[in-house]
Write a protein that holds these residues in place. Structure first.
Motif, mmCIF file in Angstrom:
data_model
loop_
_atom_site.group_PDB
_atom_site.id
_atom_site.type_symbol
_atom_site.label_atom_id
_atom_site.label_comp_id
_atom_site.label_asym_id
_atom_site.label_seq_id
_atom_site.Cartn_x
_atom_site.Cartn_y
_atom_site.Cartn_z
ATOM 1 N N CYS A 293 0.847 -1.197 0.000
ATOM 2 C CA CYS A 293 0.000 0.000 0.000
ATOM 3 C C CYS A 293 0.881 1.246 0.000
ATOM 4 C CB CYS A 293 -0.897 -0.007 1.241
ATOM 5 S SG CYS A 293 -1.804 1.536 1.516
ATOM 6 N N CYS A 294 0.525 2.232 -0.831
ATOM 7 C CA CYS A 294 1.345 3.443 -0.923
ATOM 8 C C CYS A 294 1.101 4.400 0.243
ATOM 9 C CB CYS A 294 1.089 4.161 -2.238
ATOM 10 S SG CYS A 294 -0.590 4.827 -2.408
ATOM 11 N N GLY A 295 0.065 4.122 1.033
ATOM 12 C CA GLY A 295 -0.198 4.958 2.194
ATOM 13 C C GLY A 295 -1.049 6.179 1.927
ATOM 14 N N THR A 296 -1.465 6.389 0.670
ATOM 15 C CA THR A 296 -2.261 7.575 0.362
ATOM 16 C C THR A 296 -3.653 7.477 0.984
ATOM 17 O OG1 THR A 296 -1.051 7.828 -1.725
ATOM 18 C CG2 THR A 296 -3.086 9.079 -1.477
ATOM 19 N N ALA A 297 -4.281 6.317 0.858
ATOM 20 C CA ALA A 297 -5.567 6.051 1.523
ATOM 21 C C ALA A 297 -6.585 7.167 1.281
ATOM 22 C CB ALA A 297 -5.354 5.837 3.017
ATOM 23 N N GLY A 298 -6.942 7.341 0.005
ATOM 24 C CA GLY A 298 -7.861 8.432 -0.329
ATOM 25 C C GLY A 298 -7.138 9.762 -0.270
ATOM 26 N N ASP A 299 -7.483 10.597 0.706
ATOM 27 C CA ASP A 299 -6.795 11.889 0.828
ATOM 28 C C ASP A 299 -5.853 11.946 2.024
ATOM 29 O OD1 ASP A 299 -8.472 12.061 2.999
ATOM 30 O OD2 ASP A 299 -9.525 13.863 2.343
ATOM 31 N N ARG A 300 -5.745 10.856 2.792
ATOM 32 C CA ARG A 300 -4.924 10.899 4.014
ATOM 33 C C ARG A 300 -3.460 11.195 3.695
ATOM 34 N NH1 ARG A 300 -7.324 12.729 7.627
ATOM 35 N NH2 ARG A 300 -5.860 11.937 9.173
ATOM 36 N N GLY A 301 -2.948 10.547 2.669
ATOM 37 C CA GLY A 301 -1.554 10.754 2.312
ATOM 38 C C GLY A 301 -1.279 12.135 1.746
ATOM 39 N N LEU A 302 -2.303 12.756 1.172
ATOM 40 C CA LEU A 302 -2.142 14.113 0.656
ATOM 41 C C LEU A 302 -2.100 15.111 1.802
ATOM 42 C CD1 LEU A 302 -4.691 13.932 -2.326
ATOM 43 C CD2 LEU A 302 -2.273 13.309 -2.295
ATOM 44 N N LEU A 303 -2.859 14.815 2.862
ATOM 45 C CA LEU A 303 -2.868 15.670 4.041
ATOM 46 C C LEU A 303 -1.697 15.380 4.969
ATOM 47 C CD1 LEU A 303 -6.702 15.424 4.819
ATOM 48 C CD2 LEU A 303 -5.516 17.327 3.719
ATOM 49 N N HIS A 304 -1.260 14.123 4.974
ATOM 50 C CA HIS A 304 -0.149 13.687 5.832
ATOM 51 C C HIS A 304 0.865 12.925 4.985
ATOM 52 C CE1 HIS A 304 -2.391 14.792 9.471
ATOM 53 N NE2 HIS A 304 -3.448 14.242 8.894
ATOM 54 N N PRO A 305 1.704 13.632 4.227
ATOM 55 C CA PRO A 305 2.641 12.978 3.301
ATOM 56 C C PRO A 305 3.629 12.037 3.982
ATOM 57 C CG PRO A 305 3.104 15.338 3.522
ATOM 58 C CD PRO A 305 1.787 15.104 4.157
ATOM 59 N N GLU A 306 3.796 12.175 5.298
ATOM 60 C CA GLU A 306 4.695 11.258 5.993
ATOM 61 C C GLU A 306 4.200 9.810 5.917
ATOM 62 O OE1 GLU A 306 1.896 13.009 9.175
ATOM 63 O OE2 GLU A 306 2.966 13.690 7.377
ATOM 64 N N LEU A 307 2.891 9.633 5.748
ATOM 65 C CA LEU A 307 2.338 8.286 5.595
ATOM 66 C C LEU A 307 2.868 7.629 4.326
ATOM 67 C CD1 LEU A 307 -1.412 8.917 6.551
ATOM 68 C CD2 LEU A 307 0.323 7.766 7.942
ATOM 69 N N VAL A 308 2.884 8.376 3.240
ATOM 70 C CA VAL A 308 3.357 7.834 1.971
ATOM 71 C C VAL A 308 4.864 7.621 2.012
ATOM 72 C CG1 VAL A 308 3.271 8.064 -0.531
ATOM 73 C CG2 VAL A 308 1.483 9.098 0.866
ATOM 74 N N ARG A 309 5.582 8.547 2.634
ATOM 75 C CA ARG A 309 7.038 8.388 2.755
ATOM 76 C C ARG A 309 7.375 7.110 3.514
ATOM 77 N NH1 ARG A 309 7.011 14.129 3.549
ATOM 78 N NH2 ARG A 309 7.083 13.876 5.810
ATOM 79 N N SER A 310 6.619 6.846 4.573
ATOM 80 C CA SER A 310 6.862 5.636 5.346
ATOM 81 C C SER A 310 6.494 4.378 4.551
ATOM 82 C CB SER A 310 6.044 5.678 6.643
ATOM 83 O OG SER A 310 6.181 4.471 7.369
ATOM 84 N N ALA A 311 5.365 4.430 3.855
ATOM 85 C CA ALA A 311 4.883 3.259 3.128
ATOM 86 C C ALA A 311 5.771 2.893 1.939
ATOM 87 C CB ALA A 311 3.452 3.492 2.649
ATOM 88 N N THR A 312 6.477 3.882 1.373
ATOM 89 C CA THR A 312 7.299 3.627 0.182
ATOM 90 C C THR A 312 8.788 3.522 0.504
ATOM 91 O OG1 THR A 312 7.422 6.020 -0.258
ATOM 92 C CG2 THR A 312 5.654 4.784 -1.351
ATOM 93 N N ARG A 313 9.125 3.417 1.770
ATOM 94 C CA ARG A 313 10.545 3.430 2.153
ATOM 95 C C ARG A 313 11.337 2.261 1.567
ATOM 96 N NH1 ARG A 313 7.474 1.754 6.355
ATOM 97 N NH2 ARG A 313 8.051 -0.161 7.477
ATOM 98 N N ASP A 314 10.661 1.133 1.303
ATOM 99 C CA ASP A 314 11.366 -0.034 0.763
ATOM 100 C C ASP A 314 11.485 -0.002 -0.753
ATOM 101 O OD1 ASP A 314 11.692 -1.136 3.299
ATOM 102 O OD2 ASP A 314 9.800 -2.237 3.202
ATOM 103 N N THR A 315 10.769 0.875 -1.409
ATOM 104 C CA THR A 315 10.782 0.897 -2.877
ATOM 105 C C THR A 315 11.296 2.199 -3.470
ATOM 106 O OG1 THR A 315 8.481 1.698 -2.892
ATOM 107 C CG2 THR A 315 8.822 -0.690 -3.010
ATOM 108 N N ILE A 316 11.445 3.220 -2.664
ATOM 109 C CA ILE A 316 11.725 4.547 -3.213
ATOM 110 C C ILE A 316 13.074 4.617 -3.926
ATOM 111 C CG2 ILE A 316 12.765 5.531 -1.111
ATOM 112 C CD1 ILE A 316 11.079 8.106 -1.819
ATOM 113 N N VAL A 317 14.066 3.859 -3.447
ATOM 114 C CA VAL A 317 15.376 3.876 -4.110
ATOM 115 C C VAL A 317 15.260 3.287 -5.511
ATOM 116 C CG1 VAL A 317 17.714 2.973 -4.068
ATOM 117 C CG2 VAL A 317 16.690 3.823 -1.959
#
Length: 235
Positions: free
Chosen positions: A166-190
């Motif tokens: 899961c990318c952590g966006t969860a509708g608008d949650r990740g747009l309001l709290h971008p740290e959720l997406v940063r955490s969720a993509t930590r294993d793939t971002i590189v």
């Protein structure tokens, strides 16, 4: 609703591109004139507005019955989370009559629909590499492999980054709290950020694409754009 990335042309919009693509394959779609103001009801659910979700579920169910001519025509949806909402989530908010009607309507996600279009389409230009982001909804719908199949038909190389969840966006949650997406993509971002300029990034849900764009800096778009462009005759 959200439009394309600001590095891309503002038009045609996704829905228009989808209609063009389907017509090209000999399976035309039409967008109902009275679609404005209706939705799959998921935004109401995610905010906990149960009465609002019930009202929207009833309105949408009635519209689907009307648009599909009483279940004679399939209903094709261009966003995976909306497909999931219409197929499953709204059922618990409907009375028995509406529930029975909805079960008679074939609700088809754009991924499954476009997989069926492929044999009738000619790919004129392939993409060197595609990275696919499957969403939670495509996972629930069992369409991740189908999305990867479409990407593989369009590209010399197509893959889902190792460790994708899961990318952590969860509708608008990740747009309001971008740290959720940063955490969720930590294993793939590189893997994602080290991809070359010839890489195309695709998904099947706009909010997830916005979240991935915000966090990775890469332009994620619906696979429909890539499919339409690859099968379009050069002018």
């Amino acid at each position: 609703m959200f439009g394309r990335d600001n590095t891309k042309p503002a038009s045609p919009a996704l829905a228009d591109m989808f209609v063009t693509l389907s017509e090209r394959a000999g399976k035309p779609l039409w967008i109902p004139d009275d679609v404005r103001g209706l939705c799959c009801s998921t935004p109401w659910s995610s905010k906990g507005y149960k009465r609002g979700q019930t009202w929207m579920s009833e309105q949408m169910s009635d519209a689907l019955w009307r648009w599909s001519d009483g279940g004679k025509l399939p209903v094709v949806v261009d966003a995976a989370s909306c497909t999931l909402g219409l197929k499953d989530d709204i059922l618990e908010h409907l009375d028995d009559v509406r529930k029975d009607r909805l079960k008679l309507i074939a609700i088809v996600d754009s991924i499954a629909w476009c997989k069926g279009l492929l044999p009738a389409l000619t790919i004129h230009k392939t993409i060197p590499r595609i990275l696919v982001h499957p969403t939670c909804s495509t996972t629930h719908l069992g369409l991740n492999e189908t999305l990867l199949e479409i990407a593989s038909a369009l590209a010399d190389s197509a893959e889902i980054p190792l460790g994708t969840t899961c990318c952590g966006t969860a509708g608008d949650r990740g747009l309001l709290h971008p740290e959720l997406v940063r955490s969720a993509t930590r294993d793939t971002i590189v893997q994602i950020q080290s991809s070359g300029d010839d890489t195309c990034f695709i998904s099947a849900n706009r909010t997830c694409e916005l979240g991935m764009r915000q966090t990775t800096g890469k332009v994620y778009e619906s696979f429909i754009y890539a499919l339409e462009e690859a099968t379009r005759l050069s002018e």
